[in-house]
Motif scaffolding. Structure first.
Motif, PDB file in Angstrom:
ATOM      1  N   ASP A 222       0.961  -1.331   0.044  1.00 37.96           N
ATOM      2  CA  ASP A 222       0.138  -0.069  -0.184  1.00 37.96           C
ATOM      3  C   ASP A 222       0.770   1.187  -0.051  1.00 37.96           C
ATOM      4  OD1 ASP A 222      -2.242  -1.421  -0.081  1.00 37.96           O
ATOM      5  OD2 ASP A 222      -2.577  -1.111   2.174  1.00 37.96           O
ATOM      6  N   VAL A 223       0.397   2.352  -0.392  1.00 36.31           N
ATOM      7  CA  VAL A 223       1.025   3.677  -0.682  1.00 36.31           C
ATOM      8  C   VAL A 223       0.286   4.842   0.357  1.00 36.31           C
ATOM      9  CG1 VAL A 223       1.787   5.222  -2.106  1.00 36.31           C
ATOM     10  CG2 VAL A 223       1.897   3.251  -2.782  1.00 36.31           C
ATOM     11  N   ILE A 224       0.892   5.303   1.145  1.00 38.32           N
ATOM     12  CA  ILE A 224       0.315   6.293   1.970  1.00 38.32           C
ATOM     13  C   ILE A 224       1.007   7.662   1.552  1.00 38.32           C
ATOM     14  CG2 ILE A 224      -0.109   7.230   4.285  1.00 38.32           C
ATOM     15  CD1 ILE A 224       0.774   4.334   5.232  1.00 38.32           C
TER      16      ILE A 224
ATOM     17  N   VAL B 142       4.735  13.416  -0.695  1.00 38.61           N
ATOM     18  CA  VAL B 142       5.374  12.464  -0.027  1.00 38.61           C
ATOM     19  C   VAL B 142       4.444  11.212  -0.006  1.00 38.61           C
ATOM     20  CG1 VAL B 142       5.979  11.746   2.321  1.00 38.61           C
ATOM     21  CG2 VAL B 142       6.462  14.171   1.467  1.00 38.61           C
ATOM     22  N   ALA B 143       5.333  10.190  -0.337  1.00 36.75           N
ATOM     23  CA  ALA B 143       4.494   8.871  -0.553  1.00 36.75           C
ATOM     24  C   ALA B 143       5.443   7.881   0.422  1.00 36.75           C
ATOM     25  CB  ALA B 143       4.471   8.411  -2.044  1.00 36.75           C
ATOM     26  N   LEU B 144       4.575   7.125   1.137  1.00 40.96           N
ATOM     27  CA  LEU B 144       5.341   5.908   2.014  1.00 40.96           C
ATOM     28  C   LEU B 144       4.808   4.615   1.470  1.00 40.96           C
ATOM     29  CD1 LEU B 144       5.160   7.374   5.766  1.00 40.96           C
ATOM     30  CD2 LEU B 144       6.842   7.447   3.784  1.00 40.96           C
ATOM     31  N   ILE B 145       5.671   3.636   1.101  1.00 43.98           N
ATOM     32  CA  ILE B 145       5.150   2.371   0.607  1.00 43.98           C
ATOM     33  C   ILE B 145       5.300   1.420   1.829  1.00 43.98           C
ATOM     34  CG2 ILE B 145       5.822   0.498  -0.740  1.00 43.98           C
ATOM     35  CD1 ILE B 145       7.222   2.469  -2.422  1.00 43.98           C
TER      36      ILE B 145
ATOM     37  N   ILE C 156       5.106  -3.237  10.244  1.00 51.54           N
ATOM     38  CA  ILE C 156       5.549  -2.782   8.871  1.00 51.54           C
ATOM     39  C   ILE C 156       6.791  -1.621   9.012  1.00 51.54           C
ATOM     40  CG2 ILE C 156       3.215  -2.971   8.003  1.00 51.54           C
ATOM     41  CD1 ILE C 156       3.259   0.277   8.526  1.00 51.54           C
ATOM     42  N   CYS C 157       7.468  -1.633   7.899  1.00 52.04           N
ATOM     43  CA  CYS C 157       8.265  -0.582   7.593  1.00 52.04           C
ATOM     44  C   CYS C 157       7.757   0.148   6.686  1.00 52.04           C
ATOM     45  CB  CYS C 157       9.856  -1.240   7.089  1.00 52.04           C
ATOM     46  SG  CYS C 157      10.599  -2.460   8.459  1.00 52.04           S
ATOM     47  N   LEU C 158       8.132   1.507   6.595  1.00 52.81           N
ATOM     48  CA  LEU C 158       7.703   2.734   5.691  1.00 52.81           C
ATOM     49  C   LEU C 158       8.810   3.053   4.719  1.00 52.81           C
ATOM     50  CD1 LEU C 158       5.342   3.958   8.301  1.00 52.81           C
ATOM     51  CD2 LEU C 158       4.635   3.058   6.578  1.00 52.81           C
ATOM     52  N   VAL C 159       8.890   2.734   3.549  1.00 54.25           N
ATOM     53  CA  VAL C 159       9.989   3.122   2.794  1.00 54.25           C
ATOM     54  C   VAL C 159       9.356   4.450   1.974  1.00 54.25           C
ATOM     55  CG1 VAL C 159      11.274   2.496   0.629  1.00 54.25           C
ATOM     56  CG2 VAL C 159      10.749   0.925   2.423  1.00 54.25           C
ATOM     57  N   VAL C 160      10.197   5.524   1.873  1.00 56.96           N
ATOM     58  CA  VAL C 160       9.857   6.813   1.230  1.00 56.96           C
ATOM     59  C   VAL C 160      10.116   6.559  -0.239  1.00 56.96           C
ATOM     60  CG1 VAL C 160      10.130   9.276   1.158  1.00 56.96           C
ATOM     61  CG2 VAL C 160      10.375   7.960   3.511  1.00 56.96           C
TER      62      VAL C 160
ATOM     63  N   GLN D 227      23.087   2.579   0.712  1.00 50.55           N
ATOM     64  CA  GLN D 227      22.803   3.842   0.896  1.00 50.55           C
ATOM     65  C   GLN D 227      21.443   4.076   1.877  1.00 50.55           C
ATOM     66  OE1 GLN D 227      23.240   2.393  -1.833  1.00 50.55           O
ATOM     67  NE2 GLN D 227      22.159   3.255  -3.613  1.00 50.55           N
ATOM     68  N   VAL D 228      20.448   2.941   1.750  1.00 50.41           N
ATOM     69  CA  VAL D 228      19.303   3.261   2.524  1.00 50.41           C
ATOM     70  C   VAL D 228      19.600   3.444   4.001  1.00 50.41           C
ATOM     71  CG1 VAL D 228      17.273   2.105   3.282  1.00 50.41           C
ATOM     72  CG2 VAL D 228      18.120   1.895   0.738  1.00 50.41           C
TER      73      VAL D 228
END
Length: 212
Positions: free
Chosen positions: A114-116, A121-124, A136-140, A184-185
């Motif tokens: 899902d995308v927030i 700004v979008a968090l995956i 969950i983790c939230l990847v930008v 680099q993350v």
């Protein structure tokens, strides 16, 4: 895009506000306590909170949710496998009198992928069970940034011995998802300081031992 970290509560948990500098739309991640701290930053920068996003249901990450939801009339989201834990105070629990038990009913149920969104700004959402079933983790999106809750820290991994924890699930989450992130993350965890995945691969012994 900008974001700020807040260290709050007896558990010294990290909460975050991430926002679009142009629209000022914002997402609140894991507001664990001290709602006034988050509200003060929001007021100072003229932000417009769009959603409260929880990486998991534990007490030290949800303590300011009710107050902030009421103040800003914004929805609360959590992964579908952590819904019951969020609603059941016997699971998310009060710790040593830290606060009264709370029952929170989320407004949005999340799934992997899902995308927030808040402005640009979008968090995956990346489902990483192990610490809890719905962690969950939230990847930008388009950034080398991940908010990892209590799944992985700079120098260790989240506990799996609490209710709902699973060493087997943690191993799968680390092996199949987090280990794929590039050096680099930079991870921004639910406690302690941020670190690059390069640092994790060099210094995080629990991470390295699990991959063995």
């Amino acid at each position: 895009m900008k974001f700020e970290r807040f260290i709050v509560g007896m558990g010294e948990a990290n909460g975050y506000i991430i926002y679009d500098e142009n629209t000022l739309e914002a997402l609140i991640i894991d507001p664990g306590d001290e709602a006034a701290v988050f509200a003060g930053y929001i007021q100072k920068h003229g932000l417009k909170p769009k959603e409260i996003v929880l990486t998991h249901y534990h007490y030290d990450h949800i303590g300011a949710v009710e107050a902030l939801k009421e103040k800003y009339n914004c929805p609360v989201s959590i992964h579908k496998k952590d819904v019951e834990g969020l609603k059941d105070p016997n699971i998310n629990h009060s710790f040593r009198g830290y606060r009264k038990p709370v029952s929170i009913t989320p407004d949005r149920i999340l799934s992997d992928g899902d995308v927030i969104q808040a402005g640009s700004v979008a968090l995956i959402v990346v489902h990483t069970p192990g610490h809890t079933p719905g962690s969950i983790c939230l990847v930008v999106k388009d950034e080398n940034i991940a908010f990892t809750g209590d799944t992985i820290f700079d120098d260790d991994l989240g506990r799996t011995d609490l209710e709902g924890g699973s060493p087997e699930s943690m191993k799968r989450s680390i092996t199949n998802k987090i280990s794929k992130w590039e050096d680099q993350v930079r991870i921004y965890p639910g406690h302690a300081d941020s670190a690059t995945m390069a640092f994790v691969r060099a210094k995080n012994t629990e991470y390295l031992d699990l991959l063995k």
